[in-house]
Scaffold this motif. Structure first.
Motif, PDB file in Angstrom:
ATOM      1  N   TRP A  92      48.204 -13.596 -24.416  1.00  0.00           N
ATOM      2  CA  TRP A  92      49.215 -13.099 -25.346  1.00  0.00           C
ATOM      3  C   TRP A  92      50.606 -13.166 -24.734  1.00  0.00           C
ATOM      4  CZ3 TRP A  92      50.161 -11.179 -30.211  1.00  0.00           C
ATOM      5  CH2 TRP A  92      49.051 -11.024 -31.070  1.00  0.00           C
ATOM      6  N   LEU A  93      50.724 -12.737 -23.483  1.00  0.00           N
ATOM      7  CA  LEU A  93      52.046 -12.691 -22.853  1.00  0.00           C
ATOM      8  C   LEU A  93      52.619 -14.085 -22.654  1.00  0.00           C
ATOM      9  CD1 LEU A  93      54.173 -10.749 -21.817  1.00  0.00           C
ATOM     10  CD2 LEU A  93      53.118 -10.873 -19.550  1.00  0.00           C
ATOM     11  N   SER A 151      45.271 -10.293 -22.614  1.00  0.00           N
ATOM     12  CA  SER A 151      46.664  -9.835 -22.537  1.00  0.00           C
ATOM     13  C   SER A 151      47.541 -10.863 -21.835  1.00  0.00           C
ATOM     14  CB  SER A 151      46.744  -8.495 -21.798  1.00  0.00           C
ATOM     15  OG  SER A 151      46.136  -7.483 -22.561  1.00  0.00           O
ATOM     16  N   LEU A 178      50.393 -10.139 -15.068  1.00  0.00           N
ATOM     17  CA  LEU A 178      51.280  -9.815 -16.192  1.00  0.00           C
ATOM     18  C   LEU A 178      52.706  -9.565 -15.701  1.00  0.00           C
ATOM     19  CD1 LEU A 178      48.924  -7.409 -18.190  1.00  0.00           C
ATOM     20  CD2 LEU A 178      49.618  -9.710 -18.893  1.00  0.00           C
ATOM     21  N   GLU A 183      49.611  -6.993 -29.563  1.00  0.00           N
ATOM     22  CA  GLU A 183      48.209  -7.319 -29.277  1.00  0.00           C
ATOM     23  C   GLU A 183      47.316  -6.117 -29.579  1.00  0.00           C
ATOM     24  OE1 GLU A 183      45.190  -8.487 -25.592  1.00  0.00           O
ATOM     25  OE2 GLU A 183      47.263  -7.969 -25.152  1.00  0.00           O
ATOM     26  N   ALA A 233      48.015   0.142 -22.421  1.00  0.00           N
ATOM     27  CA  ALA A 233      46.801  -0.239 -21.685  1.00  0.00           C
ATOM     28  C   ALA A 233      45.732   0.845 -21.750  1.00  0.00           C
ATOM     29  CB  ALA A 233      47.159  -0.553 -20.231  1.00  0.00           C
ATOM     30  N   THR A 240      44.906  -8.277 -13.031  1.00  0.00           N
ATOM     31  CA  THR A 240      45.554  -8.462 -14.335  1.00  0.00           C
ATOM     32  C   THR A 240      46.996  -7.983 -14.356  1.00  0.00           C
ATOM     33  OG1 THR A 240      43.404  -8.235 -15.391  1.00  0.00           O
ATOM     34  CG2 THR A 240      45.332  -8.022 -16.805  1.00  0.00           C
ATOM     35  N   ARG A 241      47.252  -6.768 -13.879  1.00  0.00           N
ATOM     36  CA  ARG A 241      48.618  -6.232 -13.962  1.00  0.00           C
ATOM     37  C   ARG A 241      49.585  -7.033 -13.097  1.00  0.00           C
ATOM     38  NH1 ARG A 241      45.745  -1.301 -14.671  1.00  0.00           N
ATOM     39  NH2 ARG A 241      46.428  -0.142 -16.523  1.00  0.00           N
ATOM     40  N   LYS A 273      57.648  -7.524 -22.358  1.00  0.00           N
ATOM     41  CA  LYS A 273      56.192  -7.550 -22.324  1.00  0.00           C
ATOM     42  C   LYS A 273      55.599  -6.362 -23.074  1.00  0.00           C
ATOM     43  CE  LYS A 273      55.058  -5.326 -17.864  1.00  0.00           C
ATOM     44  NZ  LYS A 273      53.660  -4.906 -17.796  1.00  0.00           N
ATOM     45  N   HIS A 312      52.494  -6.658 -25.662  1.00  0.00           N
ATOM     46  CA  HIS A 312      51.270  -5.884 -25.452  1.00  0.00           C
ATOM     47  C   HIS A 312      50.981  -4.972 -26.650  1.00  0.00           C
ATOM     48  CE1 HIS A 312      51.139  -7.457 -21.512  1.00  0.00           C
ATOM     49  NE2 HIS A 312      51.838  -6.551 -20.885  1.00  0.00           N
ATOM     50  N   SER A 357      53.961   0.030 -21.378  1.00  0.00           N
ATOM     51  CA  SER A 357      52.835  -0.889 -21.162  1.00  0.00           C
ATOM     52  C   SER A 357      51.596  -0.144 -20.661  1.00  0.00           C
ATOM     53  CB  SER A 357      53.224  -1.991 -20.163  1.00  0.00           C
ATOM     54  OG  SER A 357      54.267  -2.789 -20.685  1.00  0.00           O
ATOM     55  N   TYR A 380      44.130   0.366 -25.103  1.00  0.00           N
ATOM     56  CA  TYR A 380      43.496  -0.967 -25.140  1.00  0.00           C
ATOM     57  C   TYR A 380      42.208  -0.982 -24.316  1.00  0.00           C
ATOM     58  CZ  TYR A 380      43.107  -6.050 -25.208  1.00  0.00           C
ATOM     59  OH  TYR A 380      42.657  -7.337 -25.391  1.00  0.00           O
TER      60      TYR A 380
END
Length: 222
Positions: free
Chosen positions: A21-22, A18, A72, A162, A100, A68-69, A155, A159, A96, A103
């Motif tokens: 991707w971002l 992710s 991002l 993706e 998530a 991760t967050r 974002k 996301h 988002s 995902y």
């Protein structure tokens, strides 16, 4: 001039994808330093680079960011992908988080015991077509704009696209009844840096196969 962000992770999707991707959606080139053995991970820990002893880790703007967050959100804020005010940011974060949730189910699917995989796949398909995709189709339909929030790229859009790609790898027909999501996928996929990211030989990673899964288990000792 600051250097490119450097991403530290294994050469798989996992929790780094992710972030890749971002950055691609933001039009930002990045470098990657792949973990190939458990010793590579241990070295990062011993060098004090991993605050909580785990990756993903991204070197950016003189920082070594983990979680991760948090990564991002920093990228989104830095590259104007997090809304123009608090209300837009709240919507972007809400969307988002919903993305998530689904995902995460897909991400963990390769680790699922074989006897449970069929049921988990059915659950993913059901939640995709009955909960998550209808919700995002409804958002896009409600305002008739090209993007989820504020009629500009955020974002949440990146996301979501993706996620759409990940869902289509499970079953391409799951997108069939969602024309606005199809259009969003096309729109984001045609951004020059995303197009490059998605091309063969680009920085998007392949789905996890058995051989790759075995390497991941060795690196992370799982």
């Amino acid at each position: 001039m600051a250097g490119k962000p450097k991403l530290h992770y294994c050469n798989e999707r996992g929790r780094m994808e992710s972030i890749r991707w971002l950055l691609a959606g933001a039009g930002v080139e990045f470098e990657e330093k792949f973990l190939e053995t458990s010793e590579d991970l241990e070295k990062l820990r011993n060098d004090g680079y991993l605050l909580f002893q785990q990756v993903p880790m991204v070197e950016i703007d003189g920082m070594k960011l983990v979680q991760t967050r948090a990564i991002l959100n920093y990228i989104a804020a830095k590259y104007n992908l997090h809304g123009k005010d608090m209300k837009e940011r709240a919507l972007i974060d809400m969307y988002s988080e919903g993305i998530a949730d689904l995902y995460e189910m897909i991400l963990l699917l390769p680790l699922c015991p074989p006897d449970q995989k069929g049921a988990k796949m059915t659950q993913i398909k059901e939640k995709t077509t009955n909960r998550y995709f209808p919700a995002f189709e409804k958002v896009l339909k409600s305002h008739g704009q090209d993007y989820l929030v504020g009629n500009r790229l955020s974002k949440a859009d990146i996301h979501l696209v993706e996620l759409i790609y990940a869902v289509e790898e499970i079953d391409p027909s799951l997108l069939a009844n969602f024309p606005l999501l199809k259009a969003l996928k096309t729109r984001i996929s045609n951004l020059p840096t995303v197009k490059k990211f998605l091309q063969p030989g680009g920085q998007r990673k392949a789905p996890l196969d058995e051989k790759a899964l075995e390497q991941v288990r060795k690196i992370f000792k799982i």
